[in-house]
Design an enzyme around this catalytic site. Structure first.
Site, mmCIF file in Angstrom:
data_model
loop_
_atom_site.group_PDB
_atom_site.id
_atom_site.type_symbol
_atom_site.label_atom_id
_atom_site.label_comp_id
_atom_site.label_asym_id
_atom_site.label_seq_id
_atom_site.Cartn_x
_atom_site.Cartn_y
_atom_site.Cartn_z
ATOM 1 N N GLY A 155 0.812 -1.195 0.000
ATOM 2 C CA GLY A 155 0.000 0.000 0.000
ATOM 3 C C GLY A 155 0.854 1.256 0.000
ATOM 4 C CB CYS A 156 0.089 4.698 -1.103
ATOM 5 S SG CYS A 156 -1.541 4.926 -0.352
ATOM 6 C CE1 TYR A 157 -1.402 8.136 4.274
ATOM 7 C CE2 TYR A 157 -3.239 6.632 3.985
ATOM 8 C CZ TYR A 157 -2.759 7.922 4.104
ATOM 9 O OH TYR A 157 -3.627 8.983 4.070
ATOM 10 C CB ALA A 160 5.320 6.734 2.683
#
Length: 337
Positions: A155-157, A160
């Site tokens: 996932g994107c979160y 990061a």
């Protein structure tokens, strides 16, 4: 040339994937697919995304379960940019036809089957595929990505956050019995293309959501190997994620050791950029690029790490391309830079 298709191609991530694949020197994009009930079926992708006019003019074809076998006869790669429960069902069908599956949903990211009942609202039916799936955090799992036919793109979160935290965890620098605290803000494109009051221009405001309940929290926990406090925020902008992460360091860990941990992890990883001392990531520098920018500051035992990515690229489509390049032995930046 390898041949690839995208399922769920009408969404923001699907469009980015199509753009990357059309300029990939080793891959031919042969088909774009949507659900049989999609209002976009029959349209050209460039009708939905004007920037792709003359670049990706393939039509969006409806995909029927009964047609998967014939679709797979001449392809090597399937990229699923579909809803979690849809990917859950489709992945097994495509794998049975000897294709390599890159799934951008959350359907195979966490190996605990109970996780899906709690956070995704469906009961996982494929424990054997959960065991087979490799988590596609490209800078960390490159060796195992090369050996599997099912890659679960993070996932994107989580991308990061894990990119920022894993060098510290691997070095053993995080103080025992403490939890890194992640505050991350995402652009509205993270909610997808489907119309919603919550993501309409006049309604969007900077605000937290999913407090203590967001499904990316346990995903981060599992792949970091220790628990975190994670609070996502919705930002009043289209795309990008900026994460600010507070970490308590073990006594005696120096700023030079922290710097060396990041250099050891990423000096030879061209997609992760380390900021010079005193400089910090900004969304304007990563939006529209595949990069993850990292910066940090230390005050005694307190460390703050900043991580910035484009949620649709390093947080989804460009990381999928990294995984494809790893899986098939291409240079990691092929079609990305």
């Amino acid at each position: 040339m390898l041949k690839a298709i995208i399922v769920g191609a009408s969404g923001y991530t699907g469009a980015e994937l199509a753009h990357f694949l059309t300029r990939h020197e080793h891959i031919e994009l042969t088909g774009l697919y949507v659900s049989e009930g999609s209002l976009d079926r029959g349209k050209k992708l460039s009708e939905l995304y004007g920037s792709l006019l003359g670049v990706v003019d393939l039509p969006l074809q409806p995909l029927a379960i009964s047609g998967i076998k014939s679709v797979c006869e001449e392809i090597d790669i399937v990229i699923l940019a579909t809803a979690h429960e849809v990917s859950h069902d489709l992945a097994a069908l495509f794998l049975a036809e000897n294709t390599v599956v890159f799934d951008l949903s959350g359907a195979f990211r966490v190996k605990c089957a109970d996780f899906y009942d709690k956070y995704y609202g469906f009961t996982h039916q494929y424990p054997e595929l959960l065991e087979k799936a490799v988590y596609g955090l490209a800078e960390w799992n490159f060796a195992t990505i090369k050996k599997t036919d099912l890659i679960a793109v993070p996932g994107c979160y989580t991308t990061a956050s894990l990119t920022a935290l894993k060098p510290l965890a691997e070095a053993g620098f995080i103080k025992e019995n403490t939890k890194p605290t992640i505050n991350a803000t995402s652009g509205v494109s993270g909610a997808g293309r489907k119309a919603s009051v919550a993501s309409s221009f006049c309604e969007v405001s900077l605000q937290p959501y999913g407090v203590f309940t967001h499904r990316h929290k346990p995903e981060i926990d599992q792949h970091l190997g220790l628990p975190v406090v994670f609070t996502p925020h919705l930002g009043s902008f289209k795309r990008g994620i900026l994460a600010s992460i507070n970490v308590q360091l073990k006594a005696g860990v120096t700023s030079e050791q922290v710097k060396q941990a990041y250099l050891d992890a990423y000096a030879d990883k061209p997609i992760v950029r380390l900021m010079a001392e005193g400089r910090y990531p900004a969304l304007k520098n990563v939006v529209g690029t595949p990069y993850c920018d990292l910066g940090w500051a230390i005050d005694g035992d307190d460390l703050v790490v900043f991580s910035a990515i484009d949620n649709l690229l390093k947080g989804a489509s460009s990381q999928a391309i990294q995984c494809i390049n790893l899986r098939f032995g291409f240079a990691i930046t092929t079609s990305l830079l």
